[in-house]
Scaffold this motif. Sequence first.
Motif, short mmCIF file in Angstrom:
data_model
loop_
_atom_site.label_atom_id
_atom_site.label_comp_id
_atom_site.label_asym_id
_atom_site.label_seq_id
_atom_site.Cartn_x
_atom_site.Cartn_y
_atom_site.Cartn_z
N LYS A 1 -18.97 8.66 34.55
CA LYS A 1 -19.60 9.31 33.30
C LYS A 1 -18.89 10.46 32.78
CE LYS A 1 -24.25 7.75 34.53
NZ LYS A 1 -25.60 8.04 34.92
N LYS A 2 -18.37 11.46 33.93
CA LYS A 2 -17.72 12.61 33.52
C LYS A 2 -16.56 12.39 32.77
CE LYS A 2 -18.79 16.06 37.10
NZ LYS A 2 -18.06 16.63 37.90
N ASN A 3 -15.72 11.42 33.05
CA ASN A 3 -14.55 10.96 32.26
C ASN A 3 -14.94 10.34 31.03
OD1 ASN A 3 -12.64 11.69 34.35
ND2 ASN A 3 -12.61 9.74 35.28
N SER A 4 -15.73 9.74 30.86
CA SER A 4 -16.25 8.85 29.46
C SER A 4 -16.79 10.20 28.59
CB SER A 4 -17.20 7.94 29.56
OG SER A 4 -18.35 8.52 30.20
N ARG A 5 -17.46 11.23 29.11
CA ARG A 5 -17.94 12.20 28.27
C ARG A 5 -16.50 13.25 27.78
NH1 ARG A 5 -21.66 14.40 32.50
NH2 ARG A 5 -23.25 12.46 32.62
N ARG A 6 -15.66 13.41 28.68
CA ARG A 6 -14.50 14.13 28.42
C ARG A 6 -13.77 13.22 27.30
NH1 ARG A 6 -12.39 15.41 34.36
NH2 ARG A 6 -13.96 17.14 34.79
N LYS A 7 -13.68 12.11 27.37
CA LYS A 7 -13.02 11.29 26.33
C LYS A 7 -13.44 11.63 25.09
CE LYS A 7 -10.83 8.05 29.56
NZ LYS A 7 -10.88 6.24 30.01
N VAL A 8 -14.97 11.28 25.28
CA VAL A 8 -15.73 11.41 23.81
C VAL A 8 -15.28 12.99 23.24
CG1 VAL A 8 -17.87 11.62 22.86
CG2 VAL A 8 -17.55 9.69 24.32
N VAL A 9 -15.52 13.84 23.96
CA VAL A 9 -15.46 15.31 23.56
C VAL A 9 -13.86 15.63 23.01
CG1 VAL A 9 -15.20 17.90 24.23
CG2 VAL A 9 -17.31 16.30 24.91
N PHE A 10 -12.93 14.91 23.71
CA PHE A 10 -11.48 15.20 23.37
C PHE A 10 -11.42 14.33 21.94
CE2 PHE A 10 -10.61 16.62 27.63
CZ PHE A 10 -10.13 17.91 27.47
N ALA A 11 -11.89 13.42 21.89
CA ALA A 11 -11.71 12.27 20.42
C ALA A 11 -12.40 13.08 19.22
CB ALA A 11 -12.25 10.98 20.76
N LEU A 12 -13.79 13.52 19.57
CA LEU A 12 -14.56 14.49 18.59
C LEU A 12 -13.82 15.64 18.12
CD1 LEU A 12 -18.15 14.13 19.61
CD2 LEU A 12 -17.14 13.07 17.88
N LEU A 13 -12.79 16.54 19.19
CA LEU A 13 -11.97 17.66 19.09
C LEU A 13 -10.68 17.28 18.30
CD1 LEU A 13 -11.80 20.64 19.16
CD2 LEU A 13 -10.61 20.20 21.44
N ALA A 14 -10.26 16.03 18.62
CA ALA A 14 -9.17 15.73 17.70
C ALA A 14 -9.42 15.13 16.22
CB ALA A 14 -8.30 14.43 18.46
N ILE A 15 -10.69 14.49 16.17
CA ILE A 15 -11.02 14.23 14.67
C ILE A 15 -11.16 15.34 13.98
CG2 ILE A 15 -12.67 13.12 13.41
CD1 ILE A 15 -12.88 10.95 15.62
N ILE A 16 -11.84 16.24 14.58
CA ILE A 16 -12.33 17.78 13.82
C ILE A 16 -10.80 18.38 13.22
CG2 ILE A 16 -13.37 19.92 14.03
CD1 ILE A 16 -15.35 18.56 15.74
#
Length: 136
Positions: A13-28
Motif C-alpha cells: 500500500k505504501k509503495n502504491s501511494r508513493r507511486k501515485v504521489v510521484f506520478a501526480l507530482l510529475a504531471i503537475i
Amino acid sequence: MKSYIDEELEETKKNSRRKVVFALLAIILAVGIPISYVVYTHFYSMNHLPEGKWIQSSSSPNQQYKLNIYRVKKGRATGSYSVRGELTNVSTGKQRNIYWGYKEYDAQVKWKDNHHVSINNKVLDVRTDTYDWRRE
C-alpha cells in the motif's frame, strides 16, 4: 504468519501511494513548468514585446547608445497606444527593450548625461534600468 502478510500488505500500500504521489507530482511539473514559461514570456518579459511603428531615435551625448522609440497599437477600436523604447549599444550592436509605457501616444526623450535618459519623465540608467508599466 498473519503478521508477515499484514506487513507485506502495508508495504505494498505504501509503495502504491508513493507511486501515485510521484506520478501526480510529475504531471503537475510537466504541465506547470511550460505554462509558467508561457505566462512569464507573454505577460512579464520585455523580450517579447510587439515591435510597433518607429516614431523617433535619439543618441546619447557620447554616441555610445541609440534609443529607438516605437508606437504600438494593441487591439482594434478599443485598444490603447503604448510606447516601447529599444536601446542599442552602438559598439556591440546589442539591443534590448528598456521602456514599455501603456496609454502613451508619444515619447518625450531627453538625455541627462551619457548613461541616463528621461523618457516621458521616467529617468533610467541605460546600463541597468528598465521601466515596465505592468510592474507598477
